[in-house]
Enzyme design. Sequence first.
Site, PDB file in Angstrom:
ATOM      1  N   GLY A 101       0.814  -1.216   0.000  1.00  0.00           N
ATOM      2  CA  GLY A 101       0.000   0.000   0.000  1.00  0.00           C
ATOM      3  C   GLY A 101       0.845   1.263   0.000  1.00  0.00           C
ATOM      4  O   GLY A 101       2.034   1.243  -0.322  1.00  0.00           O
ATOM      5  N   HIS A 110       2.530   4.883  -4.781  1.00  0.00           N
ATOM      6  CA  HIS A 110       3.188   5.987  -5.481  1.00  0.00           C
ATOM      7  C   HIS A 110       3.289   5.571  -6.948  1.00  0.00           C
ATOM      8  O   HIS A 110       2.834   4.469  -7.319  1.00  0.00           O
ATOM      9  CB  HIS A 110       4.548   6.317  -4.858  1.00  0.00           C
ATOM     10  CG  HIS A 110       5.447   5.127  -4.681  1.00  0.00           C
ATOM     11  ND1 HIS A 110       5.905   4.383  -5.746  1.00  0.00           N
ATOM     12  CD2 HIS A 110       5.940   4.523  -3.572  1.00  0.00           C
ATOM     13  CE1 HIS A 110       6.662   3.396  -5.296  1.00  0.00           C
ATOM     14  NE2 HIS A 110       6.684   3.446  -3.977  1.00  0.00           N
ATOM     15  N   GLY A 149       5.529   4.351  -8.655  1.00  0.00           N
ATOM     16  CA  GLY A 149       6.150   3.042  -8.879  1.00  0.00           C
ATOM     17  C   GLY A 149       5.094   1.939  -8.844  1.00  0.00           C
ATOM     18  O   GLY A 149       5.056   1.056  -9.708  1.00  0.00           O
ATOM     19  N   HIS A 150       4.209   1.989  -7.830  1.00  0.00           N
ATOM     20  CA  HIS A 150       3.126   0.999  -7.755  1.00  0.00           C
ATOM     21  C   HIS A 150       2.212   1.126  -8.979  1.00  0.00           C
ATOM     22  O   HIS A 150       1.778   0.122  -9.548  1.00  0.00           O
ATOM     23  CB  HIS A 150       2.264   1.222  -6.504  1.00  0.00           C
ATOM     24  CG  HIS A 150       3.001   1.017  -5.212  1.00  0.00           C
ATOM     25  ND1 HIS A 150       3.291   2.042  -4.349  1.00  0.00           N
ATOM     26  CD2 HIS A 150       3.493  -0.106  -4.648  1.00  0.00           C
ATOM     27  CE1 HIS A 150       3.922   1.557  -3.302  1.00  0.00           C
ATOM     28  NE2 HIS A 150       4.067   0.273  -3.448  1.00  0.00           N
ATOM     29  N   LYS A 205      13.462  -1.877  -8.107  1.00  0.00           N
ATOM     30  CA  LYS A 205      14.118  -1.126  -7.029  1.00  0.00           C
ATOM     31  C   LYS A 205      14.527  -2.074  -5.909  1.00  0.00           C
ATOM     32  O   LYS A 205      15.562  -1.935  -5.293  1.00  0.00           O
ATOM     33  CB  LYS A 205      13.228  -0.018  -6.468  1.00  0.00           C
ATOM     34  CG  LYS A 205      14.002   0.830  -5.457  1.00  0.00           C
ATOM     35  CD  LYS A 205      13.180   1.907  -4.836  1.00  0.00           C
ATOM     36  CE  LYS A 205      12.555   1.517  -3.541  1.00  0.00           C
ATOM     37  NZ  LYS A 205      13.440   1.038  -2.491  1.00  0.00           N
ATOM     38  N   SER A 238       7.776   4.078  -0.632  1.00  0.00           N
ATOM     39  CA  SER A 238       6.823   4.551   0.378  1.00  0.00           C
ATOM     40  C   SER A 238       7.580   5.174   1.551  1.00  0.00           C
ATOM     41  O   SER A 238       7.082   6.062   2.224  1.00  0.00           O
ATOM     42  CB  SER A 238       5.964   3.387   0.872  1.00  0.00           C
ATOM     43  OG  SER A 238       5.317   2.804  -0.231  1.00  0.00           O
TER      44      SER A 238
END
Length: 284
Positions: free
Chosen positions: A45, A48, A50-51, A163, A200
């Site tokens: 959760g 951002h 990236g998600h 990452k 995050s």
Amino acid sequence: MELEQGYEPSDEKPSDVKIVRTKDELRALLDPLRGGRIGLVPTMGAFHEGHLTLLRAARRESETVVCSLFVNPTQFGQGEDLERYPSNEARDLELARAEGIDFLFAPSAEEMYPHGFETWVEPERLSLELEGVLRPTHFRGVATICIKLFNIVRPDAAYFGAKDAQQLAVIERTVRDLDLELEIRPVETVRDSDGLALSSRNAYLSPAERKVALTLPRALALGAEAARDGGDPVATTRSALEQEPGLKTQYVAVADYGGPRLLAAIQVGKTRLIDNIPLKGGAR
Ligand code: PAF
């Protein structure tokens, strides 16, 4: 990232994202959809970009997209940031909706680790180096939750960010070693315009700490440049990091995680940050 060619997702999917809290409900919802490709994006959760990039890759390639949202307690060590890990389910739900995700699986800790839970997936060598030296039980927690998610969702593909290159390598190895039938899809790191890799945990940084943190991508870029010129990427990166008094270097290394990558971990104030870049020939 290699994307599937010629795959056309059909329009037959639920019209809105559905939040699902239990394994049984998710299995029941997915059963009638198993004729089509299912993509899983495992997350903790606090979405951002990236998600969102992972969600978009899954959406492009799948008929049904499941995103799991679970802050997995077993991958945090004692004294780590489990209690303060950023969370905003309402915002994540909105973002998942905007990306056209079908199911947001957000179980409780009891649902995933019921009373009496005692079976673990324990990767060996790969999980003991680099991150594993500092976080000895981390990859056991990651591998266990990922295998559980794979068994619950039974996806055709699962999407992970580069990452966390060591995590990706551990998951790929676990899937191979345990003969799981799914594809692991790596997605390259997404960076802010200043170069900081999205995470995050960036939310913990004060503006002054964020400036210090920018040393990390810059030092890695210098290291990669040194490698291209025949120099030592590790020594170059380490020396660039050591010039910034506001951070502590935890490790700098080159590892073969789906190709050679230059990796580093630093501590800025109370925040740990990791980042890595492919060396020549190392892009997935
Ligand atoms: O990368 C993460 O967010 C987590 O480690 C993962 C893969 C969702 C497992 O909890």
